[in-house]
Design a protein around this motif. Structure first.
Motif, mmCIF file in Angstrom:
data_model
loop_
_atom_site.group_PDB
_atom_site.id
_atom_site.type_symbol
_atom_site.label_atom_id
_atom_site.label_comp_id
_atom_site.label_asym_id
_atom_site.label_seq_id
_atom_site.Cartn_x
_atom_site.Cartn_y
_atom_site.Cartn_z
ATOM 1 N N GLU A 119 0.827 -1.214 0.000
ATOM 2 C CA GLU A 119 0.000 0.000 0.000
ATOM 3 C C GLU A 119 0.858 1.260 0.000
ATOM 4 O O GLU A 119 0.531 2.244 -0.682
ATOM 5 C CB GLU A 119 -0.919 -0.007 1.228
ATOM 6 C CG GLU A 119 -2.032 -1.043 1.146
ATOM 7 C CD GLU A 119 -2.731 -1.249 2.473
ATOM 8 O OE1 GLU A 119 -2.333 -0.582 3.466
ATOM 9 O OE2 GLU A 119 -3.678 -2.072 2.531
ATOM 10 N N ASN A 120 1.964 1.249 0.736
ATOM 11 C CA ASN A 120 2.842 2.424 0.780
ATOM 12 C C ASN A 120 3.522 2.669 -0.559
ATOM 13 O O ASN A 120 3.696 3.815 -0.979
ATOM 14 C CB ASN A 120 3.885 2.263 1.890
ATOM 15 C CG ASN A 120 3.277 2.388 3.278
ATOM 16 O OD1 ASN A 120 2.189 2.934 3.434
ATOM 17 N ND2 ASN A 120 3.968 1.887 4.288
ATOM 18 N N ILE A 121 3.910 1.592 -1.241
ATOM 19 C CA ILE A 121 4.500 1.745 -2.576
ATOM 20 C C ILE A 121 3.463 2.316 -3.540
ATOM 21 O O ILE A 121 3.751 3.216 -4.339
ATOM 22 C CB ILE A 121 5.058 0.402 -3.087
ATOM 23 C CG1 ILE A 121 6.283 -0.011 -2.256
ATOM 24 C CG2 ILE A 121 5.441 0.499 -4.559
ATOM 25 C CD1 ILE A 121 6.829 -1.389 -2.602
ATOM 26 N N ALA A 122 2.236 1.801 -3.449
ATOM 27 C CA ALA A 122 1.163 2.315 -4.316
ATOM 28 C C ALA A 122 0.890 3.786 -4.033
ATOM 29 O O ALA A 122 0.677 4.583 -4.960
ATOM 30 C CB ALA A 122 -0.103 1.489 -4.117
ATOM 31 N N ALA A 123 0.918 4.168 -2.751
ATOM 32 C CA ALA A 123 0.674 5.567 -2.385
ATOM 33 C C ALA A 123 1.750 6.496 -2.924
ATOM 34 O O ALA A 123 1.500 7.680 -3.170
ATOM 35 C CB ALA A 123 0.594 5.699 -0.862
ATOM 36 N N ALA A 124 2.959 5.955 -3.138
ATOM 37 C CA ALA A 124 4.055 6.754 -3.690
ATOM 38 C C ALA A 124 4.048 6.765 -5.213
ATOM 39 O O ALA A 124 4.975 7.300 -5.836
ATOM 40 C CB ALA A 124 5.397 6.220 -3.182
ATOM 41 N N GLY A 125 3.029 6.164 -5.817
ATOM 42 C CA GLY A 125 2.922 6.148 -7.278
ATOM 43 C C GLY A 125 3.509 4.912 -7.911
ATOM 44 O O GLY A 125 3.526 4.784 -9.126
ATOM 45 N N GLY A 126 4.000 3.987 -7.095
ATOM 46 C CA GLY A 126 4.624 2.776 -7.627
ATOM 47 C C GLY A 126 6.115 2.759 -7.356
ATOM 48 O O GLY A 126 6.680 3.696 -6.777
ATOM 49 N N LEU A 127 6.753 1.667 -7.778
ATOM 50 C CA LEU A 127 8.204 1.541 -7.604
ATOM 51 C C LEU A 127 8.898 1.958 -8.895
ATOM 52 O O LEU A 127 8.475 1.565 -9.987
ATOM 53 C CB LEU A 127 8.565 0.096 -7.247
ATOM 54 C CG LEU A 127 9.989 -0.137 -6.752
ATOM 55 C CD1 LEU A 127 10.234 0.588 -5.427
ATOM 56 C CD2 LEU A 127 10.273 -1.630 -6.601
ATOM 57 N N LYS A 128 9.951 2.752 -8.768
ATOM 58 C CA LYS A 128 10.654 3.276 -9.937
ATOM 59 C C LYS A 128 11.907 2.481 -10.267
ATOM 60 O O LYS A 128 12.196 2.210 -11.440
ATOM 61 C CB LYS A 128 11.027 4.740 -9.688
ATOM 62 C CG LYS A 128 11.605 5.464 -10.897
ATOM 63 C CD LYS A 128 11.802 6.940 -10.559
ATOM 64 C CE LYS A 128 12.285 7.732 -11.754
ATOM 65 N NZ LYS A 128 12.473 9.171 -11.412
ATOM 66 N N ALA A 129 12.685 2.125 -9.231
ATOM 67 C CA ALA A 129 13.956 1.465 -9.507
ATOM 68 C C ALA A 129 14.479 0.757 -8.261
ATOM 69 O O ALA A 129 14.066 1.048 -7.131
ATOM 70 C CB ALA A 129 14.996 2.480 -9.987
ATOM 71 N N ILE A 130 15.382 -0.201 -8.507
ATOM 72 C CA ILE A 130 16.155 -0.844 -7.446
ATOM 73 C C ILE A 130 17.617 -0.469 -7.671
ATOM 74 O O ILE A 130 18.119 -0.514 -8.805
ATOM 75 C CB ILE A 130 15.977 -2.368 -7.474
ATOM 76 C CG1 ILE A 130 14.512 -2.729 -7.168
ATOM 77 C CG2 ILE A 130 16.911 -3.050 -6.470
ATOM 78 C CD1 ILE A 130 14.204 -4.209 -7.318
ATOM 79 N N CYS A 131 18.292 -0.085 -6.609
ATOM 80 C CA CYS A 131 19.641 0.444 -6.752
ATOM 81 C C CYS A 131 20.562 -0.152 -5.681
ATOM 82 O O CYS A 131 20.108 -0.547 -4.602
ATOM 83 C CB CYS A 131 19.671 1.970 -6.597
ATOM 84 S SG CYS A 131 18.126 2.810 -6.988
#
Length: 546
Positions: free
Chosen positions: A432-444
């Protein structure tokens, strides 16, 4: 009054005018009260019949609210595109038994040189409608009329309880009824993956196991799956939206659980190897399903907190339930016993076991870097850095409830992934927190250092679409296991054109701790892998916090 365009009138006048009299009418399909839920039988039928040849030239079923234009649309098709064996033609005369239809057609068709008369009877159409009415009135309703409303109410009660939020399909509940030729039903709850919601009531353990074994075979084709589906022996309740029941379809990404209850429609039915699938329950089946739903609802209310845990507990309880009233059946309370089946659940889990390839596991409880947020991933999570095969990726894409897709080049041995395993409630919060941030952009991965003791770290970071960076792991640079894992990670990301994945799984405190199975995986995010140069942060320093 709407009239034809001039070009349409000219086109219709080019049709050959034949010396025929056509009958036309619009009537309700059925007046029987048992078809109230059947939209087609409650519609109105428009018929155009060539009385001279005795053939139906055009037919439509429309809703009662449809305007008078519909009868003209059907007439146009009867003239230009008639049902076989009719040929395109224009009649010399039309007869109707409704004065309003007569006056309406006279105004619309005035340029087509067709006489339109009123008659008190339409022999051909009367006979056709008598046949339609007999067919509809002799249809078996989906549910026995005396039980239809109580079954629907019971189903919607279960919908509000939402057992799929904490029960998985393999966590079977036995329901001992011992009436109506039903001894015990084995309830499997569908819906935790957010794909299809409902309950399957198997009549035997063997049927349940055979179906599970069939669908889990690697070489199962679509045709064999359909055959396995039809070999089940069960009663069922499924839920659909009103849009799905009608002509419209739900958006692929729309979850049925997000709709208001007023838009939820329960559907009942039966599957048997010799009968196949039918969306009809007969009287004894309806009674058995009612008792199963009532007892199941009570059991889940009574033991909600015990069932909503990582382990499937051993529970049992009996209820005295009165069947719904019927002229032919006793309404004396009957005893129904509901029990969990942890041993069967474990057996089904073992059947569905899914091994992850080459996942290098390790829990990291190392120092936090003050410049980064660490509140996305729970502290006690189990972390792995590894790879999943391309076959496993396809299964995950179909199986997880939350999926963020990417354009991945399938080169090499599989997709490099970060897998984070935690408890189910915490996993839901992460998603839910990832969705609230608009999704996941990258792994680094980015270098870090502790200037006080000289340790150097490889920091695992998640970047959300709002450009926040979250720390998910801190790995010592001189750890040979991690160095080897990172070497493989870099090569695999190169093969996939820079794509990798994040998997969020539940089951931290269960039997699959450290080795999550496919059923434990709740979300898959396919994203870009960024290098330290892409991030441009340099080496991050661990600073003391006062």
């Amino acid at each position: 009054m709407t009239s034809f365009n001039r070009s349409t009138s000219r086109r219709l006048k080019t049709l050959t005018q034949i010396p025929s009299v056509w009958e036309g009418d619009r009537r309700p399909m059925s007046s029987s009260p048992i078809h109230d839920s059947d939209s087609e039988s409650q519609g109105e039928c428009i018929l155009w019949v060539d009385g001279s040849q005795g053939v139906v030239r055009g037919m439509d079923v429309v809703s009662p609210e449809t305007g008078p234009e519909a009868i003209v649309r059907t007439l146009m098709r009867a003239m230009e595109h008639p049902h076989s064996p009719g040929k395109p033609a224009r009649p010399q005369k039309i007869v109707v038994k409704d004065r309003e239809i007569q006056f309406y057609l006279r105004g619309v068709l005035q340029d087509l040189e067709i006489a339109i008369d009123y008659v008190p009877e339409l022999p051909l159409i009367d006979e056709l409608f008598r046949g339609f009415t007999e067919i509809l009135d002799n249809q078996v309703p989906d549910l026995p009329p005396q039980y239809a409303q109580v079954l629907r109410d019971q189903a919607l009660t279960l919908w509000q309880i939402a057992p799929w939020e904490f029960l998985e399909e393999q966590q079977i509940l036995s329901i001992e009824i011992n009436n109506w030729d039903v001894s015990t039903l084995y309830a499997s709850v569908m819906g935790m993956l957010g794909m299809e919601y409902g309950i399957l009531f198997y009549r035997s353990e063997d049927s349940l196991k055979q179906f599970r074994a069939a669908v889990l075979q690697d070489d199962e084709s679509q045709g064999n799956l359909e055959e396995a589906f039809l070999k089940q022996d069960c009663l069922f309740l499924t839920f659909e939206s009103e849009d799905e029941m009608g002509e419209d379809e739900m958006d692929e990404d729309e979850d049925l659980a997000d709709l208001p209850i007023s838009e939820i429609e329960p559907t009942f039915g039966n599957i048997h190897p010799l009968e196949g699938l039918r969306s009809v329950l007969y009287e004894e089946e309806a009674l058995a399903v009612f008792m199963a739903l009532e007892s199941l609802s009570r059991f889940i209310r009574d033991y909600h907190s015990q069932l909503d845990t990582e382990t499937f507990p051993s529970l049992s309880r009996s209820y005295r339930i009165s069947p719904p009233k019927s002229d032919s059946e006793s309404t004396q309370p009957l005893s129904v016993t509901v029990s969990t089946m942890p041993q069967l659940a474990a057996e089904l889990e073992e059947m569905a076991g899914f091994d992850l390839e080459e996942l290098e596991m390790g829990e990291e409880n190392l120092p936090d870097f003050s410049s980064l947020r660490d509140d996305l991933i729970p502290e006690d999570s189990f972390l792995s850095l590894g790879v999943i095969s391309w076959e496993m990726l396809e299964s995950l894409r179909q199986g997880v409830q939350t999926h963020q897709a990417g354009e991945i080049a399938k080169v090499g041995d599989g997709l490099p992934v970060i897998l984070i395993q935690t408890s189910r409630p915490k996993a839901k919060t992460v998603i839910e927190n990832i969705a609230a941030a608009g999704g996941l952009k990258a792994i680094c991965f980015n270098p870090g250092a502790d200037p006080f003791d000289g340790d150097r770290y490889d920091l695992g970071l998640l970047q959300t679409e709002d450009d926040e960076l979250f720390l998910f792991g801190e790995f010592l640079d001189d750890d040979p296991t991690h160095r080897e894992a990172r070497k493989k990670w870099n090569q695999r990301c190169k093969n996939t054109k820079g794509y990798c994945g994040l998997i969020i799984a539940k089951g931290l405190t269960g039997s699959s701790r450290g080795n999550p199975q496919l059923r434990d995986m709740m979300a898959l995010f396919e994203v870009r892998s960024l290098s330290p140069q892409d991030l441009g942060l340099g080496t991050l320093q661990l600073m003391p916090q006062l």
